[in-house]
Design a protein around this motif. Structure first.
Motif, PDB file in Angstrom:
ATOM      1  N   PHE A  94      11.836  47.432 -17.630  1.00 15.06           N
ATOM      2  CA  PHE A  94      11.069  47.546 -16.402  1.00 15.06           C
ATOM      3  C   PHE A  94      11.955  47.504 -15.156  1.00 15.06           C
ATOM      4  O   PHE A  94      11.748  48.254 -14.206  1.00 15.06           O
ATOM      5  N   ILE A  95      12.948  46.612 -15.179  1.00 17.73           N
ATOM      6  CA  ILE A  95      13.826  46.439 -14.009  1.00 17.73           C
ATOM      7  C   ILE A  95      14.580  47.735 -13.707  1.00 17.73           C
ATOM      8  O   ILE A  95      14.747  48.121 -12.556  1.00 17.73           O
ATOM      9  N   VAL A  96      15.027  48.430 -14.789  1.00 15.46           N
ATOM     10  CA  VAL A  96      15.730  49.700 -14.608  1.00 15.46           C
ATOM     11  C   VAL A  96      14.803  50.706 -13.923  1.00 15.46           C
ATOM     12  O   VAL A  96      15.193  51.403 -12.982  1.00 15.46           O
ATOM     13  N   GLY A  97      13.560  50.764 -14.354  1.00 16.21           N
ATOM     14  CA  GLY A  97      12.584  51.672 -13.756  1.00 16.21           C
ATOM     15  C   GLY A  97      12.413  51.406 -12.273  1.00 16.21           C
ATOM     16  O   GLY A  97      12.419  52.331 -11.449  1.00 16.21           O
ATOM     17  N   ILE A  98      12.273  50.123 -11.918  1.00 16.87           N
ATOM     18  CA  ILE A  98      12.082  49.761 -10.509  1.00 16.87           C
ATOM     19  C   ILE A  98      13.334  50.101  -9.696  1.00 16.87           C
ATOM     20  O   ILE A  98      13.256  50.645  -8.588  1.00 16.87           O
ATOM     21  N   THR A  99      14.503  49.782 -10.274  1.00 20.16           N
ATOM     22  CA  THR A  99      15.759  50.021  -9.555  1.00 20.16           C
ATOM     23  C   THR A  99      15.904  51.508  -9.218  1.00 20.16           C
ATOM     24  O   THR A  99      16.210  51.865  -8.075  1.00 20.16           O
ATOM     25  N   ILE A 100      15.676  52.353 -10.213  1.00 14.79           N
ATOM     26  CA  ILE A 100      15.817  53.794  -9.961  1.00 14.79           C
ATOM     27  C   ILE A 100      14.760  54.264  -8.973  1.00 14.79           C
ATOM     28  O   ILE A 100      15.028  55.091  -8.094  1.00 14.79           O
ATOM     29  N   SER A 101      13.558  53.696  -9.074  1.00 16.52           N
ATOM     30  CA  SER A 101      12.506  54.066  -8.129  1.00 16.52           C
ATOM     31  C   SER A 101      12.934  53.759  -6.699  1.00 16.52           C
ATOM     32  O   SER A 101      12.744  54.574  -5.784  1.00 16.52           O
ATOM     33  N   ILE A 102      13.502  52.556  -6.535  1.00 15.08           N
ATOM     34  CA  ILE A 102      13.941  52.171  -5.187  1.00 15.08           C
ATOM     35  C   ILE A 102      15.027  53.130  -4.699  1.00 15.08           C
ATOM     36  O   ILE A 102      15.018  53.580  -3.554  1.00 15.08           O
ATOM     37  N   LEU A 103      15.956  53.486  -5.604  1.00 17.48           N
ATOM     38  CA  LEU A 103      17.010  54.438  -5.236  1.00 17.48           C
ATOM     39  C   LEU A 103      16.399  55.749  -4.760  1.00 17.48           C
ATOM     40  O   LEU A 103      16.796  56.321  -3.738  1.00 17.48           O
ATOM     41  N   LEU A 104      15.393  56.234  -5.484  1.00 26.79           N
ATOM     42  CA  LEU A 104      14.753  57.507  -5.113  1.00 26.79           C
ATOM     43  C   LEU A 104      14.038  57.404  -3.772  1.00 26.79           C
ATOM     44  O   LEU A 104      14.057  58.342  -2.971  1.00 26.79           O
ATOM     45  N   VAL A 105      13.424  56.244  -3.530  1.00 28.62           N
ATOM     46  CA  VAL A 105      12.763  56.049  -2.233  1.00 28.62           C
ATOM     47  C   VAL A 105      13.794  56.116  -1.111  1.00 28.62           C
ATOM     48  O   VAL A 105      13.585  56.780  -0.086  1.00 28.62           O
ATOM     49  N   LEU A 106      14.932  55.441  -1.319  1.00 28.59           N
ATOM     50  CA  LEU A 106      15.972  55.429  -0.282  1.00 28.59           C
ATOM     51  C   LEU A 106      16.488  56.843  -0.016  1.00 28.59           C
ATOM     52  O   LEU A 106      16.654  57.244   1.133  1.00 28.59           O
ATOM     53  N   ILE A 107      16.718  57.588  -1.105  1.00 30.57           N
ATOM     54  CA  ILE A 107      17.210  58.958  -0.922  1.00 30.57           C
ATOM     55  C   ILE A 107      16.162  59.795  -0.194  1.00 30.57           C
ATOM     56  O   ILE A 107      16.473  60.564   0.715  1.00 30.57           O
ATOM     57  N   SER A 108      14.875  59.622  -0.566  1.00 29.27           N
ATOM     58  CA  SER A 108      13.807  60.383   0.095  1.00 29.27           C
ATOM     59  C   SER A 108      13.781  60.094   1.592  1.00 29.27           C
ATOM     60  O   SER A 108      13.625  61.005   2.407  1.00 29.27           O
ATOM     61  N   PHE A 109      13.936  58.826   1.937  1.00 26.46           N
ATOM     62  CA  PHE A 109      13.942  58.468   3.356  1.00 26.46           C
ATOM     63  C   PHE A 109      15.106  59.135   4.079  1.00 26.46           C
ATOM     64  O   PHE A 109      14.952  59.672   5.176  1.00 26.46           O
ATOM     65  N   ALA A 110      16.274  59.091   3.436  1.00 30.55           N
ATOM     66  CA  ALA A 110      17.461  59.706   4.046  1.00 30.55           C
ATOM     67  C   ALA A 110      17.200  61.190   4.286  1.00 30.55           C
ATOM     68  O   ALA A 110      17.538  61.735   5.340  1.00 30.55           O
ATOM     69  N   ILE A 111      16.554  61.835   3.307  1.00 27.76           N
ATOM     70  CA  ILE A 111      16.260  63.265   3.432  1.00 27.76           C
ATOM     71  C   ILE A 111      15.313  63.526   4.592  1.00 27.76           C
ATOM     72  O   ILE A 111      15.525  64.414   5.414  1.00 27.76           O
ATOM     73  N   MET A 112      14.266  62.700   4.703  1.00 34.23           N
ATOM     74  CA  MET A 112      13.297  62.921   5.777  1.00 34.23           C
ATOM     75  C   MET A 112      13.922  62.710   7.140  1.00 34.23           C
ATOM     76  O   MET A 112      13.635  63.447   8.089  1.00 34.23           O
ATOM     77  N   ILE A 113      14.796  61.704   7.229  1.00 33.45           N
ATOM     78  CA  ILE A 113      15.461  61.468   8.517  1.00 33.45           C
ATOM     79  C   ILE A 113      16.356  62.656   8.855  1.00 33.45           C
ATOM     80  O   ILE A 113      16.367  63.145   9.989  1.00 33.45           O
ATOM     81  N   ALA A 114      17.061  63.161   7.847  1.00 30.65           N
ATOM     82  CA  ALA A 114      17.940  64.315   8.079  1.00 30.65           C
ATOM     83  C   ALA A 114      17.138  65.513   8.570  1.00 30.65           C
ATOM     84  O   ALA A 114      17.526  66.191   9.525  1.00 30.65           O
ATOM     85  N   VAL A 115      15.986  65.765   7.930  1.00 30.76           N
ATOM     86  CA  VAL A 115      15.167  66.916   8.324  1.00 30.76           C
ATOM     87  C   VAL A 115      14.655  66.731   9.759  1.00 30.76           C
ATOM     88  O   VAL A 115      14.663  67.658  10.565  1.00 30.76           O
ATOM     89  N   ARG A 116      14.222  65.488  10.082  1.00 32.68           N
ATOM     90  CA  ARG A 116      13.743  65.219  11.435  1.00 32.68           C
ATOM     91  C   ARG A 116      14.811  65.526  12.480  1.00 32.68           C
ATOM     92  O   ARG A 116      14.556  66.159  13.493  1.00 32.68           O
ATOM     93  N   ILE A 117      16.028  65.054  12.206  1.00 36.03           N
ATOM     94  CA  ILE A 117      17.122  65.252  13.165  1.00 36.03           C
ATOM     95  C   ILE A 117      17.417  66.740  13.320  1.00 36.03           C
ATOM     96  O   ILE A 117      17.556  67.248  14.431  1.00 36.03           O
ATOM     97  N   LEU A 118      17.463  67.444  12.188  1.00 34.77           N
ATOM     98  CA  LEU A 118      17.791  68.863  12.249  1.00 34.77           C
ATOM     99  C   LEU A 118      16.680  69.675  12.907  1.00 34.77           C
ATOM    100  O   LEU A 118      16.938  70.601  13.654  1.00 34.77           O
ATOM    101  N   ALA A 119      15.435  69.294  12.623  1.00 36.65           N
ATOM    102  CA  ALA A 119      14.308  70.056  13.164  1.00 36.65           C
ATOM    103  C   ALA A 119      14.203  69.899  14.671  1.00 36.65           C
ATOM    104  O   ALA A 119      13.701  70.773  15.368  1.00 36.65           O
ATOM    105  N   SER A 120      14.707  68.765  15.198  1.00 30.17           N
ATOM    106  CA  SER A 120      14.603  68.539  16.633  1.00 30.17           C
ATOM    107  C   SER A 120      15.634  69.338  17.407  1.00 30.17           C
ATOM    108  O   SER A 120      15.559  69.472  18.614  1.00 30.17           O
ATOM    109  N   ARG A 121      16.637  69.880  16.684  1.00 26.93           N
ATOM    110  CA  ARG A 121      17.639  70.713  17.359  1.00 26.93           C
ATOM    111  C   ARG A 121      17.020  72.022  17.790  1.00 26.93           C
ATOM    112  O   ARG A 121      16.178  72.589  17.113  1.00 26.93           O
ATOM    113  N   GLU A 122      17.461  72.497  18.903  1.00 27.43           N
ATOM    114  CA  GLU A 122      16.913  73.725  19.465  1.00 27.43           C
ATOM    115  C   GLU A 122      17.364  74.930  18.639  1.00 27.43           C
ATOM    116  O   GLU A 122      18.533  75.113  18.373  1.00 27.43           O
ATOM    117  N   VAL A 123      16.402  75.764  18.228  1.00 23.38           N
ATOM    118  CA  VAL A 123      16.752  77.002  17.531  1.00 23.38           C
ATOM    119  C   VAL A 123      16.465  78.171  18.472  1.00 23.38           C
ATOM    120  O   VAL A 123      15.342  78.343  18.918  1.00 23.38           O
TER     121      VAL A 123
END
Lengths: 273, 231
Positions: free
Chosen positions: A241-270
């Motif tokens: 169970f602990i392995v499942g939770i650990t990987i889940s948390i890792l995926l959440v962190l990566i997802s957040f990083a991705i969303m922040i990256a998209v937000r920053i890039l999308a705010s740039r003027e095209v």
């Protein structure tokens, strides 16, 4: 007693504010609470110690490697494809347009079955590949194929619409100045659409990283070979169970990083039309 | 000399144009919106292909329907300033002006000296390091002029190029263009709807109406000829 709609303006406004606040809190908590719960389920010490678990490590490594390769293939093939697709009229363009979007609505498990029916050991193409000793299903390559199938629309749609929106005057001017089509693509088209392309790429990477249904159907669940992080979560929940939770948390962190990256890039003027 | 004699079926009417522009001469092309002016310019630049006819610059065919000649846009060596000046927003003014020279693989020394020259002529030296996207409309038009002239084109074409300029800059730029055309001894074609621009810089005026030539003559004779043009 006055009815609520006959009440003075002020108290009606108060009601509206309370209602709005309630809805905002409801939606926020519905989305945030489960994610937050993950972080409270295990202690930080336990999280960090299970990071070195070989199961976690091999799933993480496999996921990152396959997602990076999938993304690379999507960018290398998808960028010129999206360019030609958006700039030329050809018979069947509507059909291709629809096909690009298909994986977004198709259940991933169905995509996996479809890949298996085509490329599996007895599949339409797979049986001939098998004659040459080539096996696709249940290999790391199958993981990548499943990820590309499911995740590519995020990049293709974005690239297509960026190229359609870019003011053609820039490319026309570059041509009259004597630049070759390849030079224009590299020095004008790509730089002017770069931030949008990167945000499309980031979304594709995120989708590839989270791929589960098509992978388990077409690639199976072999630790170290085809067991990516989402599959390891699934296995973990039945065993460690602990392995499942650990990987889940890792995926959440990566997802957040991705969303922040998209937000920053999308705010740039095209600079579009 | 630029020679053009083309035919193209447009949506509402056939376009038939036939004229010459001598080296060092400025021909002003006028006419209401949709009269075919832009199609003429785009045919010469190669962005649009005429149905039939002939386009020649200094004896070299750009387009010849009989001999199936259609020179690629990038090989025509035309300085073309579009109505939307399309200054590349992601690179500096200096890089914008150098763009055509670098595309032709000119040596760095030549690129630098040409760019400096045109920055000076257009009076935009202070903007050299500014990104194209940060410029005002008038500044963009000056950059577009410098960029078009820096390749030392065999022909200069301007499509409504003065709209974003104030009166003072307009006079300045028109003078700079006239001098350049005379120095480089190239034909120049200007599309405008302003009679004042035609009077200010044109040697000759060619008025298009629904695809055919309605009047041709000296700018100063426009009024006498009873031409009613939008101002």
């Amino acid at each position: 007693m006055t009815r609520w709609f006959l009440q003075p303006e002020n108290s009606r406004r108060t009601l509206a504010v309370i209602g709005a606040a309630f809805l905002i809190i409801l939606v926020t908590f519905y989305l945030a609470l489960p994610v937050a719960a993950l972080f409270f389920r295990i202690t930080p010490e336990l999280f960090f110690s299970s990071l070195s678990d070989p199961e976690v490590q091999s799933a993480l490594r496999l996921s990152l490697i396959t997602s990076v390769i999938s993304l690379g293939i999507v960018i290398i093939v998808g960028t010129p494809f999206a360019y030609f697709h958006s700039r030329t009229a050809y018979p069947g363009k509507m059909i291709v347009d629809t096909l690009i979007d298909l994986p977004l609505v198709l259940p991933p498990a169905v995509a996996g079955v479809a890949l298996l029916v085509l490329y599996g050991r007895v599949g339409f193409i797979g049986r001939y590949l098998n004659l040459f000793g080539i096996t696709l299903a249940f290999t790391t390559l199958a993981v990548i194929m499943a990820q590309i199938f499911v995740a590519s629309p995020f990049y293709l749609r974005q690239a297509k619409s960026l190229f359609e929106q870019l003011d053609p005057a820039y490319e026309h001017t570059a041509r009259t100045l004597g630049a070759s089509p390849l030079r224009i693509f590299a020095t004008i088209t790509i730089p002017l659409t770069a931030s949008g392309l990167v945000s499309g790429a980031v979304m594709t990477f995120g989708r590839a990283l989270g791929e589960f249904g098509a992978t388990i159907m077409f690639a199976g669940n072999l630790p170290g070979v085809t067991q990516t992080m989402p599959l390891a979560v699934y296995v973990g929940m039945e065993g460690n169970f602990i392995v499942g939770i650990t990987i889940s948390i890792l995926l959440v962190l990566i997802s957040f990083a991705i969303m922040i990256a998209v937000r920053i890039l999308a705010s740039r003027e095209v600079p579009l039309a | 000399m630029l020679e053009i004699d083309i035919h193209k079926q447009l949506r509402d009417f056939p376009l038939n144009v036939n004229f010459q522009v001598k080296s060092g001469e400025i021909l002003v092309l006028m006419g209401e919106n949709g009269s075919g002016k832009s199609t003429v310019l785009n045919s010469i630049s190669g962005l649009v292909t005429p149905d039939t006819g002939l386009i020649r610059l200094q004896g070299t065919s750009f387009f010849n329907s009989e001999k199936a000649v259609d020179k690629p846009v990038e090989d025509r060596n035309i300085g073309y300033v579009l109505q939307n000046p399309s200054v590349f927003p992601h690179i500096t003014v200096r890089e914008n002006i150098a763009y055509g020279l670098k595309a032709r693989h000119q040596p760095k020394d030549l690129v630098d000296s040409r760019v400096n020259h045109w920055l000076r002529v257009m009076d935009i030296e202070g903007l050299a390091r500014v990104k194209g996207g940060k410029l005002s409309g008038g500044q963009k038009q000056k950059v577009a002029f410098a960029r078009a002239l820096a390749i030392e084109p065999g022909l200069l074409m301007l499509d409504e190029p003065f709209t974003a300029l104030d009166t003072e800059s307009r006079q300045y730029v028109q003078e700079a263009v006239r001098t350049s055309v005379s120095d480089l001894q190239i034909p120049c074609l200007v599309v405008t709807h302003r009679v004042a621009d035609a009077l200010g810089m044109g040697d000759r005026v060619y008025i298009l109406h629904q695809g055919f030539n309605r009047w041709e003559g000296r700018p100063s004779d426009i009024a006498a000829a009873g031409m009613h043009l939008p101002t």
